[in-house]
Scaffold this motif. Structure first.
Motif, PDB file in Angstrom:
ATOM      1  N   UNK A   5       0.664  -1.037   0.093  1.00  0.00           N
ATOM      2  CA  UNK A   5      -0.035  -0.137   0.036  1.00  0.00           C
ATOM      3  C   UNK A   5       0.817   1.347  -0.137  1.00  0.00           C
ATOM      4  N   UNK A   6       1.947   1.202   0.669  1.00  0.00           N
ATOM      5  CA  UNK A   6       2.825   2.524   0.434  1.00  0.00           C
ATOM      6  C   UNK A   6       3.405   2.640  -0.759  1.00  0.00           C
ATOM      7  N   UNK A  33       8.153  -9.261   0.804  1.00  0.00           N
ATOM      8  CA  UNK A  33       7.755  -8.396   2.029  1.00  0.00           C
ATOM      9  C   UNK A  33       6.203  -7.482   1.924  1.00  0.00           C
ATOM     10  N   UNK A  34       5.832  -7.673   0.805  1.00  0.00           N
ATOM     11  CA  UNK A  34       4.841  -6.984   0.218  1.00  0.00           C
ATOM     12  C   UNK A  34       3.477  -6.721   1.357  1.00  0.00           C
ATOM     13  N   UNK A  99      14.926  -7.627   3.888  1.00  0.00           N
ATOM     14  CA  UNK A  99      14.898  -6.290   3.959  1.00  0.00           C
ATOM     15  C   UNK A  99      14.610  -5.837   2.198  1.00  0.00           C
ATOM     16  N   UNK A 100      13.469  -5.273   1.730  1.00  0.00           N
ATOM     17  CA  UNK A 100      13.375  -5.188   0.412  1.00  0.00           C
ATOM     18  C   UNK A 100      14.287  -3.823   0.124  1.00  0.00           C
ATOM     19  N   UNK A 101      14.528  -3.424  -1.009  1.00  0.00           N
ATOM     20  CA  UNK A 101      15.341  -2.004  -1.675  1.00  0.00           C
ATOM     21  C   UNK A 101      14.425  -1.677  -2.854  1.00  0.00           C
ATOM     22  N   UNK A 102      14.072  -0.351  -2.380  1.00  0.00           N
ATOM     23  CA  UNK A 102      13.182   0.066  -3.581  1.00  0.00           C
ATOM     24  C   UNK A 102      13.736   1.452  -3.897  1.00  0.00           C
TER      25      UNK A 102
END
Length: 267
Positions: A5-6, A33-34, A99-102
Motif C-alpha cells: 500500500x505504501x 515483504x509486500x 529487507x526490500x530495496x526500492x
C-alpha cells in the motif's frame, strides 16, 4: 500500512513510468515483504553501510523491512553476482534478512516536493517553476525569485548554512555585493542543464558535479554556477520523504544515520 500500500501510494505521486530511459526506478530487491507492515529506512544511496544499519536495527528489536532509496542499487544488469561484490552482497543480505530495496530516482526528481522542490523550499524561492518542464507542471530543476533579494555573498552564506556542504565551489565573481533575485536549483548532477538554466533568466544556479569547463561556460554566459555537492543537494529531499512517511502513520520510518558523503576534503 502494508508495504504494498505504501508503494502504491508513492507511485501515484511519483510514477516510475516517468523515469528516464537509462534509469532504473522501482523495486531493486523484493524478498517477499509486500504484505508486511512497512518499517522503512530512507536513504540517498543504498550502500552496505545502510544495509548493515537496517540489520542492526532488526537485531535491536526494530524489524526494518524496507530500504527506500533515491539512487538505484542496480543501474544496468550485472553480468554476474559473486561474494565480495557490493551489489551481490546487498542482494544476498536483503533476501537473508527479508529487507526490500526500492528506488525512486528521476521520477522523484520531477515531482512536487521532490528533490528540486525541496531545494527551492530551503532557499525560500517564490513561485518556483521547472527549469525543464516534462508534463503537467512537472519537470527537472526549479527556478524562482528571492524575496527579498540577497547579495551573492549572503546567498552563498545561506547555502552553506542550510545545506552544510563540505566544500562549496562557485564561478568567479567580480562583485560579491551584486544583487541576486532569480535563482535556479537542481539536486544532483545538473551541469547538463546549464543552457536551459540560462534561458530562464536565472542569475545563479545551485547544483552539483560540475566540471572545470562547465564553470568556464557559466562564467562566459553570465550565470553564477554554485556546486554544493551531490550529497548536500539531494539528502534534504530524503529527509523530507522520511517525514512524509512518518505523517502517513507507518509503524516506523526514519532517515538513515549511516548514509554518508563518500568524499574527503582537506581543510
Amino acid at each position: 500500512m502494508k508495504i504494498t500500500d505504501l508503494i502504491n501510494w508513492f507511485e501515484s505521486w511519483a510514477n516510475p513510468a516517468w523515469q528516464e530511459s537509462w534509469d532504473n526506478c522501482g523495486w531493486q530487491v523484493e524478498p517477499g515483504v509486500l504484505q508486511e507492515n512497512a518499517r522503512v529506512l530512507v536513504c540517498l544511496t543504498p550502500t552496505l553501510a545502510v544495509m548493515e544499519e537496517a540489520i542492526s536495527l532488526r537485531n535491536a528489536g526494530n524489524p526494518v523491512n524496507l530500504i527506500f532509496a533515491h539512487h538505484p542499487l542496480i543501474f544496468s544488469p550485472p553480468k554476474s553476482l559473486r561474494i565480495g561484490d557490493a551489489i551481490a552482497d546487498m542482494v544476498r543480505l536483503a533476501f537473508i534478512h527479508k529487507i526490500g530495496i526500492y528506488t525512486a530516482h528521476t521520477n522523484f526528481d520531477q515531482v512536487e516536493n521532490g528533490t528540486a522542490d525541496v531545494l527551492a523550499q530551503l532557499l525560500e524561492l517564490r513561485e518556483p517553476t521547472p527549469i525543464v518542464p516534462t508534463q503537467n507542471g512537472l519537470g527537472y530543476g526549479r527556478v524562482g525569485t528571492l524575496t527579498p533579494s540577497l547579495t551573492l555573498s549572503d546567498l552563498l552564506s545561506v547555502i552553506q548554512t542550510r545545506l552544510a556542504p563540505p566544500n562549496l565551489i562557485f564561478s568567479p565573481a567580480s562583485d560579491f555585493n551584486q544583487t541576486i533575485d532569480r535563482v535556479a536549483v537542481l539536486g544532483g548532477s545538473g551541469a547538463s542543464f546549464i543552457s536551459a538554466t540560462v534561458k530562464t533568466g536565472a542569475q545563479a544556479y545551485l547544483t552539483s558535479d560540475c566540471k572545470f569547463h562547465q564553470f568556464q561556460e557559466s562564467r562566459d554566459r553570465n550565470l553564477i554556477l554554485i556546486d554544493a555537492g551531490h550529497y548536500a543537494t539531494e539528502r534534504p529531499a530524503c529527509s523530507k520523504l522520511a517525514q512524509k512517511f512518518q505523517v502517513l502513520g507507518l509503524d516506523w520510518a526514519q532517515l538513515s544515520r549511516f548514509d554518508e558523503d563518500f568524499r574527503m576534503f582537506l581543510k
